[in-house]
Scaffold this active site. Structure first.
Site, PDB file in Angstrom:
ATOM      1  N   HIS A 155      31.776  -4.550   5.701  1.00 42.39           N
ATOM      2  CA  HIS A 155      31.227  -4.092   4.420  1.00 42.39           C
ATOM      3  C   HIS A 155      29.839  -3.459   4.621  1.00 42.39           C
ATOM      4  O   HIS A 155      29.499  -2.468   3.985  1.00 42.39           O
ATOM      5  CB  HIS A 155      31.140  -5.261   3.436  1.00 42.39           C
ATOM      6  CG  HIS A 155      32.489  -5.846   3.083  1.00 42.39           C
ATOM      7  ND1 HIS A 155      33.566  -5.059   2.741  1.00 42.39           N
ATOM      8  CD2 HIS A 155      32.929  -7.139   3.029  1.00 42.39           C
ATOM      9  CE1 HIS A 155      34.619  -5.838   2.487  1.00 42.39           C
ATOM     10  NE2 HIS A 155      34.253  -7.102   2.663  1.00 42.39           N
ATOM     11  N   LEU A 164      24.800  15.334  -8.308  1.00 43.24           N
ATOM     12  CA  LEU A 164      26.063  14.603  -8.177  1.00 43.24           C
ATOM     13  C   LEU A 164      26.152  13.427  -9.165  1.00 43.24           C
ATOM     14  O   LEU A 164      25.211  12.645  -9.290  1.00 43.24           O
ATOM     15  CB  LEU A 164      26.177  14.066  -6.742  1.00 43.24           C
ATOM     16  CG  LEU A 164      27.401  13.212  -6.434  1.00 43.24           C
ATOM     17  CD1 LEU A 164      28.656  14.082  -6.309  1.00 43.24           C
ATOM     18  CD2 LEU A 164      27.197  12.418  -5.138  1.00 43.24           C
ATOM     19  N   ASP A 173      39.087   1.662   2.008  1.00 43.34           N
ATOM     20  CA  ASP A 173      39.818   0.494   2.506  1.00 43.34           C
ATOM     21  C   ASP A 173      39.655   0.333   4.017  1.00 43.34           C
ATOM     22  O   ASP A 173      39.480   1.315   4.738  1.00 43.34           O
ATOM     23  CB  ASP A 173      41.306   0.672   2.149  1.00 43.34           C
ATOM     24  CG  ASP A 173      42.061  -0.651   2.202  1.00 43.34           C
ATOM     25  OD1 ASP A 173      41.411  -1.719   2.229  1.00 43.34           O
ATOM     26  OD2 ASP A 173      43.303  -0.615   2.205  1.00 43.34           O
TER      27      ASP A 173
HETATM   28  C1  FPP Z   1      38.086  -2.619   1.065  1.00 46.35           C
HETATM   29  O1  FPP Z   1      38.204  -3.040   2.402  1.00 46.35           O
HETATM   30  C2  FPP Z   1      36.684  -2.587   0.690  1.00 46.35           C
HETATM   31  C3  FPP Z   1      36.117  -3.345  -0.281  1.00 46.35           C
HETATM   32  C4  FPP Z   1      36.869  -4.320  -1.102  1.00 46.35           C
HETATM   33  C5  FPP Z   1      34.667  -3.271  -0.552  1.00 46.35           C
HETATM   34  C6  FPP Z   1      34.036  -1.933  -0.467  1.00 46.35           C
HETATM   35  C7  FPP Z   1      32.574  -2.074  -0.340  1.00 46.35           C
HETATM   36  C8  FPP Z   1      31.771  -1.306   0.428  1.00 46.35           C
HETATM   37  C9  FPP Z   1      32.243  -0.131   1.162  1.00 46.35           C
HETATM   38  C10 FPP Z   1      30.318  -1.626   0.576  1.00 46.35           C
HETATM   39  C11 FPP Z   1      29.507  -1.629  -0.645  1.00 46.35           C
HETATM   40  C12 FPP Z   1      29.673  -0.435  -1.481  1.00 46.35           C
HETATM   41  C13 FPP Z   1      28.893  -0.120  -2.540  1.00 46.35           C
HETATM   42  C14 FPP Z   1      29.227   1.078  -3.329  1.00 46.35           C
HETATM   43  C15 FPP Z   1      27.737  -0.901  -2.941  1.00 46.35           C
HETATM   44  P1  FPP Z   1      38.884  -4.451   2.693  1.00 46.35           P
HETATM   45  O2  FPP Z   1      37.808  -5.473   2.720  1.00 46.35           O
HETATM   46  O3  FPP Z   1      39.985  -4.691   1.721  1.00 46.35           O
HETATM   47  O4  FPP Z   1      39.454  -4.224   4.143  1.00 46.35           O
HETATM   48  P2  FPP Z   1      40.836  -4.773   4.729  1.00 46.35           P
HETATM   49  O5  FPP Z   1      41.927  -4.104   3.962  1.00 46.35           O
HETATM   50  O6  FPP Z   1      40.773  -4.320   6.126  1.00 46.35           O
HETATM   51  O7  FPP Z   1      40.819  -6.253   4.590  1.00 46.35           O
END
Ligand code: FPP
Length: 238
Positions: A34, A128, A17
């Site tokens: 991201h 893994l 997150d």
């Molecule tokens: C949460 O942060 C993160 C996500 C919803 C997306 C996670 C994706 C990645 C780390 C990149 C791609 C990963 C893979 C495995 C291909 P948020 O966007 O909710 O952040 P915020 O809470 O600050 O808004």
């Protein structure tokens, strides 16, 4: 004094997150968070492989994330495609077994095919187990498993009185792996957000304020040391 012996978790689950807030704090569009988050996925996979950890499950997209702006969802889909194509080739070379959990129905045909191809490419790997939770929800997982058992009951194959936790668990995602024993959540929130609700029943939680794009190997080491120092009682008195 000698260093304490570190006991690695068998299965680490991570709620990655804070990508959006990381980007906002830097005055950048959320997509940059991201993108940087994807680099942290790479380094975490590498570190878990080096430590011989059995399984790593990453919450990449929840059933609720479709409510985000189209542009952001589109960018995440692009990253998933990269993960399933070029990253999968590298993961395969590193003996990583890749799997996607969650409902794939809403993904494009191209992404669905890439997921199947990546899983098939890496299925015999013995290193893994990397599980990407995409369009995943813990409640959905339990509901789906319940439906499977109901169908078996309706066909007369299963007596409801004989349903045990083990029988239900066998129908859940990741039932062939050890249960996650360490849950890491970045980004400062202290909730489970409909992640692996059943599977996390006895996991140790490690919650950090750092945003996911700042996660590094030192933070992973600290989480593992903290896990190693916990006394896991599973409801019993030791
Ligand atoms: C949460 O942060 C993160 C996500 C919803 C997306 C996670 C994706 C990645 C780390 C990149 C791609 C990963 C893979 C495995 C291909 P948020 O966007 O909710 O952040 P915020 O809470 O600050 O808004």
């Amino acid at each position: 004094m000698s260093n304490p012996i570190i006991i690695n978790p068998k299965h680490i689950a991570i709620i990655m997150d804070g990508n959006g807030r990381w980007a906002k704090a830097k005055g950048l569009p959320r997509a940059f968070g991201h993108k940087k988050g994807m680099d942290c996925v790479r380094l975490t996979v590498e570190a878990c492989s080096e430590k011989n950890i059995e399984a790593l499950t990453l919450f990449a997209f929840s059933t609720e994330n479709w409510n985000r702006p189209e542009e952001e969802v589109g960018y995440l889909m692009k990253l998933f495609l990269i993960m399933m194509k070029s990253e999968a080739q590298k993961l395969n070379k590193n003996n990583v077994k890749l799997r996607v959990i969650g409902d794939r129905n809403r993904f494009s045909d191209k992404l669905k095919k890439a997921m199947l191809d990546a899983e098939s490419l890496t299925k015999n790997n013995t290193g893994l187990s990397l599980n990407i939770a995409a369009n995943y929800g813990g409640r959905m997982d339990i509901t789906k498993a319940t439906k499977v058992l109901c169908r078996r009951v309706a066909k007369g194959e299963l007596n409801p009185e004989n349903i045990t936790e083990e029988i239900l668990q066998a129908e859940l995602a990741l039932s062939d792996l050890p249960e996650p024993d360490l849950l890491i959540r970045t980004g400062g929130e202290k909730r489970v957000s409909n992640f692996l609700l059943w599977q996390l029943a006895y996991a140790e939680y490690y919650l950090i304020d750092s945003y996911w794009p700042d996660f590094d190997k030192q933070m992973l080491d600290k989480a593992i040391i903290s896990f190693s120092l916990r006394q896991r009682r599973f409801g019993k008195i030791l």
